[in-house]
Every structure is written in C-alpha cells, then in structure tokens.
Enzyme design. Structure first.
Site, mmCIF file in Angstrom:
data_model
loop_
_atom_site.group_PDB
_atom_site.id
_atom_site.type_symbol
_atom_site.label_atom_id
_atom_site.label_comp_id
_atom_site.label_asym_id
_atom_site.label_seq_id
_atom_site.Cartn_x
_atom_site.Cartn_y
_atom_site.Cartn_z
ATOM 1 N N LYS A 179 0.871 -1.225 -0.130
ATOM 2 C CA LYS A 179 -0.050 -0.067 0.010
ATOM 3 C C LYS A 179 0.870 1.166 0.023
ATOM 4 O O LYS A 179 1.291 1.600 1.035
ATOM 5 C CB LYS A 179 -0.868 0.000 1.306
ATOM 6 C CG LYS A 179 -2.355 0.543 1.059
ATOM 7 C CD LYS A 179 -2.340 2.031 0.721
ATOM 8 C CE LYS A 179 -1.998 2.910 1.634
ATOM 9 N NZ LYS A 179 -1.833 4.632 1.335
ATOM 10 N N GLY A 232 6.064 5.394 8.587
ATOM 11 C CA GLY A 232 5.373 6.557 8.684
ATOM 12 C C GLY A 232 5.505 7.025 10.057
ATOM 13 O O GLY A 232 6.469 7.114 10.721
ATOM 14 N N SER A 233 4.445 7.977 10.114
ATOM 15 C CA SER A 233 4.282 8.431 11.591
ATOM 16 C C SER A 233 4.158 7.709 12.548
ATOM 17 O O SER A 233 3.534 6.693 12.580
ATOM 18 C CB SER A 233 3.190 9.578 11.218
ATOM 19 O OG SER A 233 1.924 9.024 11.144
ATOM 20 N N THR A 234 4.399 8.353 13.659
ATOM 21 C CA THR A 234 4.217 7.547 14.819
ATOM 22 C C THR A 234 2.680 7.407 15.185
ATOM 23 O O THR A 234 2.149 6.229 15.603
ATOM 24 C CB THR A 234 4.920 8.109 16.080
ATOM 25 O OG1 THR A 234 6.238 8.212 16.052
ATOM 26 C CG2 THR A 234 4.668 7.589 17.633
ATOM 27 N N ALA A 235 1.860 8.281 15.116
ATOM 28 C CA ALA A 235 0.393 8.201 15.314
ATOM 29 C C ALA A 235 -0.038 7.179 14.136
ATOM 30 O O ALA A 235 -0.964 6.232 14.904
ATOM 31 C CB ALA A 235 -0.383 9.519 15.237
ATOM 32 N N THR A 236 0.130 6.962 13.239
ATOM 33 C CA THR A 236 -0.463 6.041 12.155
ATOM 34 C C THR A 236 0.281 4.607 12.983
ATOM 35 O O THR A 236 -0.479 3.571 12.786
ATOM 36 C CB THR A 236 0.135 6.241 10.814
ATOM 37 O OG1 THR A 236 -0.633 7.526 10.567
ATOM 38 C CG2 THR A 236 -0.668 5.102 9.970
ATOM 39 N N GLY A 237 1.574 4.751 13.103
ATOM 40 C CA GLY A 237 2.136 3.279 13.732
ATOM 41 C C GLY A 237 1.153 2.567 14.675
ATOM 42 O O GLY A 237 0.985 1.607 14.962
ATOM 43 N N GLU A 254 8.871 1.358 11.500
ATOM 44 C CA GLU A 254 9.809 2.373 11.329
ATOM 45 C C GLU A 254 9.031 3.698 11.321
ATOM 46 O O GLU A 254 8.262 3.934 10.484
ATOM 47 C CB GLU A 254 10.628 1.991 10.149
ATOM 48 C CG GLU A 254 11.939 2.716 10.120
ATOM 49 C CD GLU A 254 11.961 4.037 10.001
ATOM 50 O OE1 GLU A 254 11.986 5.096 10.524
ATOM 51 O OE2 GLU A 254 12.026 4.271 8.518
ATOM 52 N N CYS A 287 13.210 10.686 8.080
ATOM 53 C CA CYS A 287 12.876 10.341 9.387
ATOM 54 C C CYS A 287 14.116 10.427 10.348
ATOM 55 O O CYS A 287 14.108 10.686 11.373
ATOM 56 C CB CYS A 287 12.342 9.033 9.688
ATOM 57 S SG CYS A 287 13.073 7.779 8.754
ATOM 58 N N GLU A 388 8.193 16.187 15.226
ATOM 59 C CA GLU A 388 8.956 15.835 13.914
ATOM 60 C C GLU A 388 8.159 16.774 12.978
ATOM 61 O O GLU A 388 6.922 16.570 12.578
ATOM 62 C CB GLU A 388 8.711 14.637 13.518
ATOM 63 C CG GLU A 388 9.088 14.020 12.182
ATOM 64 C CD GLU A 388 9.136 12.776 11.890
ATOM 65 O OE1 GLU A 388 8.258 11.974 12.132
ATOM 66 O OE2 GLU A 388 10.124 12.039 11.565
HETATM 67 P P1 NAD Z 1 1.210 8.657 7.848
HETATM 68 O O1 NAD Z 1 2.086 7.844 8.808
HETATM 69 O O2 NAD Z 1 -0.141 8.692 7.997
HETATM 70 O O3 NAD Z 1 1.462 7.789 6.146
HETATM 71 C C1 NAD Z 1 2.346 6.784 5.946
HETATM 72 C C2 NAD Z 1 1.397 5.649 5.237
HETATM 73 O O4 NAD Z 1 0.545 5.226 6.135
HETATM 74 C C3 NAD Z 1 0.604 5.939 3.948
HETATM 75 O O5 NAD Z 1 0.900 4.968 3.118
HETATM 76 C C4 NAD Z 1 -0.791 6.289 4.255
HETATM 77 O O6 NAD Z 1 -1.546 5.906 3.517
HETATM 78 C C5 NAD Z 1 -0.422 5.002 5.535
HETATM 79 N N1 NAD Z 1 -1.690 4.974 6.293
HETATM 80 C C6 NAD Z 1 -2.276 6.400 7.167
HETATM 81 N N2 NAD Z 1 -3.184 5.891 7.773
HETATM 82 C C7 NAD Z 1 -3.353 4.373 7.817
HETATM 83 C C8 NAD Z 1 -4.240 3.798 8.623
HETATM 84 N N3 NAD Z 1 -5.142 4.326 9.769
HETATM 85 N N4 NAD Z 1 -3.754 2.514 8.578
HETATM 86 C C9 NAD Z 1 -3.116 1.853 7.701
HETATM 87 N N5 NAD Z 1 -2.290 2.667 6.900
HETATM 88 C C10 NAD Z 1 -2.338 4.116 7.038
HETATM 89 O O7 NAD Z 1 1.987 10.187 7.243
HETATM 90 P P2 NAD Z 1 1.301 11.387 6.767
HETATM 91 O O8 NAD Z 1 0.064 11.726 7.506
HETATM 92 O O9 NAD Z 1 1.494 10.960 5.212
HETATM 93 O O10 NAD Z 1 2.548 12.247 7.125
HETATM 94 C C11 NAD Z 1 2.383 12.996 8.311
HETATM 95 C C12 NAD Z 1 3.950 12.932 9.147
HETATM 96 O O11 NAD Z 1 4.226 11.437 9.480
HETATM 97 C C13 NAD Z 1 4.975 13.594 8.626
HETATM 98 O O12 NAD Z 1 4.896 14.936 8.677
HETATM 99 C C14 NAD Z 1 5.974 13.119 9.177
HETATM 100 O O13 NAD Z 1 6.207 13.948 10.436
HETATM 101 C C15 NAD Z 1 5.683 11.574 9.529
HETATM 102 N N6 NAD Z 1 6.232 10.390 8.723
HETATM 103 C C16 NAD Z 1 7.358 9.997 8.862
HETATM 104 C C17 NAD Z 1 7.886 9.082 7.841
HETATM 105 C C18 NAD Z 1 9.017 8.364 8.053
HETATM 106 O O14 NAD Z 1 10.013 7.809 7.279
HETATM 107 N N7 NAD Z 1 9.103 7.910 9.478
HETATM 108 C C19 NAD Z 1 7.368 8.993 6.663
HETATM 109 C C20 NAD Z 1 6.118 9.703 6.294
HETATM 110 C C21 NAD Z 1 5.755 10.627 7.124
#
Ligand code: NAD
Length: 485
Positions: A179, A232-237, A254, A287, A388
C-alpha cells in the site's frame, strides 16, 4: 506520464493485471514542483484489498511458496536488473511525483536495485540451527515464511522504502500486498509490472494505492495477512499496531524521529557546521534528519554563524535543474504543516536566523518550495524541539555539559538517529552508550547502511530493517526435535 488536461489513470496492480478500483474512485497525483496533476490513481477499497490478499494467498500456496531459496534469489536479481534497465523512467517518476532532484532520484533507484540484490545474496544462508539440546535426540530449527505480508510505505522515499520491505519479504518466500502512500504511488506500480517481467509469478506482488484510512486500515485488519511492515508517522504506527493486535499479526514499525546532532567543544567545528544536508536532504522529509543541533555553549556562536552561512548556500530549485540540491516539499499538505511549525517557533520566541518560508524566486512560486530554515536559541521544551516537522527546519540548542547534552538528546519521545561530533574517542563511546537511539554516527551524519540494522528506540519504532536481521522479521522459527531412541 500525461501532463495534459485529462491525466492518465494509473490502475491498481492485482494478480499481474491493472484493474480499476471496485468503487471506481481515484485520486490525483500532483507534481509538487509546479502543482500540475500528472496522473489519476485508482484508490483501493476494502474490497480491492481483499482481492489483492486473495491473489497473494493463492501465490503463496502456488509456485512462489514452493520455490527454492536459490530460485527466489535469481528472481530478485532479475528484478534488480529490470530496475536498472528502467532507471531513467523510474527516476523521472520519483522526481515529478515527490519533487526530488533528478540526480538524487537516480541514486535512490540504483540503491533500490542493490537492496534486492543484497537480500538475493543473503537468503541462501538464512537457515536454521542444529541445537545441542539436553534431551536424548537432535534439535533443529527451521526458518519458514509467514505467508501474505502487508507493506505500508510512506511518501518520502517511495521506491527505497518499498525495497527495504519487499526484498526481505520476497527473499524469505512470502507474498506481498503493498500500500503506497496516497501522494506517491507511481514507482510502486511500475516495480510491480517489472517484477512480473522479471519472472516473479503474478500474485506474488500486488500494489493497491489508496487512502490510509481505507486501504491501509483494511490491509492492517485483514485476517489473512500475517504481518504488517509499516514506515510513517508514530500516530499511524500506533493505529496499525492496535489493528494488528486483534489477530496477533506480526508487526514491525519504522516511525518518526527528532534526531539530535551533538557538537562538543572539541569537535571539528567547520566539519560539523558543514553537515547541513543532514537536515536539508530530501527537503527535510527524512525520519533520520538531524532536526536538532545541540551545541556546546563555548562554541555556539562560531558554530551557528558557520551553519547559517552554509544553510544559505544550499541551492533550492527545480528538481530537473542539475544544480538543485533541494526540491520542493512533497505536497501542499506538507508545506502547510512545515509552515505551521515555523510560525509556532516564532511565537514561542525562537530566533529565526534564515529561511522561514518559500523562496522569493517567482519561477518557483507555483511549487511547494521551502527555504532551509534555522532557529537559534531554542529551548528543549519548545514544540519545534519536540515534534517531527519533516521539513528543512533545524533547531539549534545550546548545552552546558556532557550530562546536559545527553539529557536534552534523550528528552523527546523519539530515538531513531543521532550524531556525535568530538575528537575525544572515549567521550564519543561514553555518549553513544547513554543516548537512546537505534542508530548513532560519530563525526558524520551518515546513518543508513544496507548491511546494518536500522530502526528506533522508544516511539521511533519496533524491529530493525536492513542488514541480515530483516529476514528474521519475515520468517517464523519452527523448532523440531528428533528422538535419539
Ligand atoms: P502517515 O504515517 O499517515 O502515512 C504513511 C503511510 O501510512 C501512507 O501509506 C498512508 O496511506 C498510510 N496510513 C495512514 N493512515 C493509516 C491507517 N489508519 N492504517 C493503515 N495505513 C495508514 O504519514 P502522513 O500523514 O502522510 O505524514 C504525516 C507525518 O508523518 C509527516 O509530517 C512526518 O512527520 C511523518 N512521516 C514519517 C515518515 C518516516 O519515514 N518515519 C514517513 C512519512 C511521514
């Protein structure tokens, strides 16, 4: 890639074929350098995720799931060769989709090919153990693939981070549903086509672009997916980890960082102050970006003067211009986010030394460009020193002692990367042991090496990508005991 008024539709890639989203929906893919819509991409629904998981399950039960490690290695080498053959096309896609300078995009595509080759080379040695058990008999362990894995990829390094996950996933014998991020799906779709051209059976690699809340959430919740690997972001993680808890899916994460670069008074100040690309590379959307410089008070002024001068010299411009060092931010959303943090820094009383917004050059007005931005006299609790930002913005913070530096370095929820600048080896190693960080560089900002584990402490993640250990993340251990009687 069409740039006309009706951009080309990039469909999902499921079971070796392009298909539209089941509900017909699509989202625009925009070039952040000029705001033009370069494609529409089908936006996958929960039903599309289910189709992709079914295709991946069938492929796991079929030829791929039964392939020998050497055959899988050969297939990954063939994929790497296909990526190299198509390097110009893939680099251009990454350039117009993410806003990366074309030369950086070329480097990243070549590096992605190396990642597939690296895991092709490792997998034949990734076996189990013979164990000297105390019982009468022989103990053996096997490493077995998990099955269908969901790989959720962000928008900052699309082809690279997909490779970090997909290469060990496939090398270990799993199948995948990828995805990609909603803004940056183009190289993932093309790599899926190249995988089939390279002889990887249809269904082994499926790519379903779409919204995180829809496609990403459906993948994380799908009962037939055995593992989610997410960057991706910590909140989504955190949301993904909760979804994975329902059926005890394996999960590796990560996540974000607020990485410190600690400059001691005995450091090579000129060299430390020249390390500006540690934060500005990829327009700060990294990151590992060293977004906090902690500097000994006795050398603070000298360091700051040099660092600001070096920041002003960074060339912001069109990603297609060979002289450009940093292109635009990846989207308008990200621009607004970075701008919001800069406003917050000023309202908190940090001193803006350079940057703070878009460049004055009218030729860049339509893009999401942001100047390298340095805040001085930042205190450790300010929001710009804690969160971040993911943009070309750095907080320079003074410290008074080694203990003070360590306390400030560890004073965020993150722990991904750090740098230590000093000529004193004993001090460097002492500080390494005390800084909570998965990756630490001494007298450099170079963090990520294909052969070394990469990942974070605290809220920067769980598990380590890269290095030989990434294969462990995509396998189960089976213990077998053979009676000696
Ligand atoms: P995000 O974490 O929301 O998105 C990353 C991925 O997760 C995308 O593919 C997104 O579609 C997917 N995603 C989002 N919500 C999801 C869910 N509920 N379930 C499963 N998958 C989901 O990041 P963002 O909103 O695009 O960016 C926001 C902030 O996150 C950035 O400003 C940055 O601070 C951080 N970020 C960090 C990294 C990293 O490499 N650690 C990468 C991207 C963003």
């Amino acid at each position: 890639m069409s740039t006309s008024e009706s951009p080309q539709l990039q469909q999902l890639y499921i079971n070796g074929a392009r298909v539209s989203a089941s509900d017909g929906s699509s989202i625009p893919v925009v070039n952040p350098a000029n705001g033009s819509t370069i494609a529409m991409v089908s936006s996958g629904s929960a039903q599309d995720i289910d189709s992709a998981v079914q295709a991946a399950s069938a492929a796991f039960k079929g030829e791929w799931g039964n392939a020998k490690a050497g055959d899988r290695a050969a297939a990954l080498r063939a994929l790497a060769a296909k990526i190299r053959e198509n390097i110009e096309e893939l680099a251009m896609l990454e350039c117009i989709n993410v806003g990366k300078p074309l030369s950086s995009a070329r480097g990243e595509v070549g590096y992605a090919a190396k990642v597939y080759e690296y895991y092709a080379g490792l997998v034949s040695n990734h076996g189990g153990l013979t164990v000297p058990v105390s019982g009468n008999g022989t103990g053996l362990t096997f490493r077995e693939p998990l099955g269908v894995c969901g790989l959720i990829v962000p928008w900052n390094f699309p082809i690279v981070i997909m490779a970090w996950k997909l290469a060990p996933c496939l090398a270990a014998g799993n199948t995948a549903v990828v995805k990609p991020a909603e803004w940056t799906p183009l190289t993932a779709l093309r790599v899926a086509e190249l995988a089939v051209e390279a002889g990887i059976p249809a269904g082994v690699l499926n790519v379903v672009p779409g919204l995180g809340q829809v496609a990403g959430a459906a993948l994380s919740a799908h009962p037939d997916v055995r593992k989610i690997s997410f960057t991706g972001s910590t909140a989504t993680g955190s949301a993904i980890m909760k979804a994975c808890a329902n059926d005890i899916k394996r999960v590796s994460l990560e996540l974000g960082g607020k990485s410190p670069s600690i400059v001691f008074e005995d450091a090579d100040i000129e060299k430390a102050a020249a390390s500006v690309m540690s934060i500005y590379d990829n327009t700060g959307q990294d990151c590992c970006g060293r977004s906090r410089y902690l500097v000994a008070r006795s050398v603070y002024s000298e360091f700051l003067e040099r660092f600001v001068a070096n920041s002003k010299a960074v060339k912001v411009g069109d990603p297609l211009d060979a002289a450009t060092e940093i292109g635009p931010l990846a989207s308008r959303v990200q621009y607004a986010r970075v701008d919001g943090y800069v406003q917050q820094g000023m309202s908190e009383g940090a001193r803006l030394c350079t940057g703070g917004g878009g460049p004055s050059n009218p030729a860049l007005a339509a893009g999401c460009y942001f100047e390298p931005t340095v805040f001085a006299d930042v205190t450790p609790n300010m929001v710009i020193a804690q969160e971040e930002i993911f943009g070309p913005v750095v907080a320079v913070i003074p410290f008074d002692s080694e203990e003070d530096a360590i306390r400030i370095a560890n004073g965020t929820k993150y722990g991904l990367s750090a740098s230590i600048w000093t000529r004193d080896v004993a001090r460097a190693l002492r500080v390494v042991r005390k800084v909570d960080s998965g990756v630490i560089s001494i007298n450099t900002s170079s963090s990520v090496h294909l052969e070394m584990p990469f990942g974070g402490f605290k809220q920067s993640g769980i598990g380590r990508e890269l290095g030989p250990g990434a294969l462990d993340l995509f396998t189960e251990v089976k213990s077998v005991f053979i009676s000696g009687e």
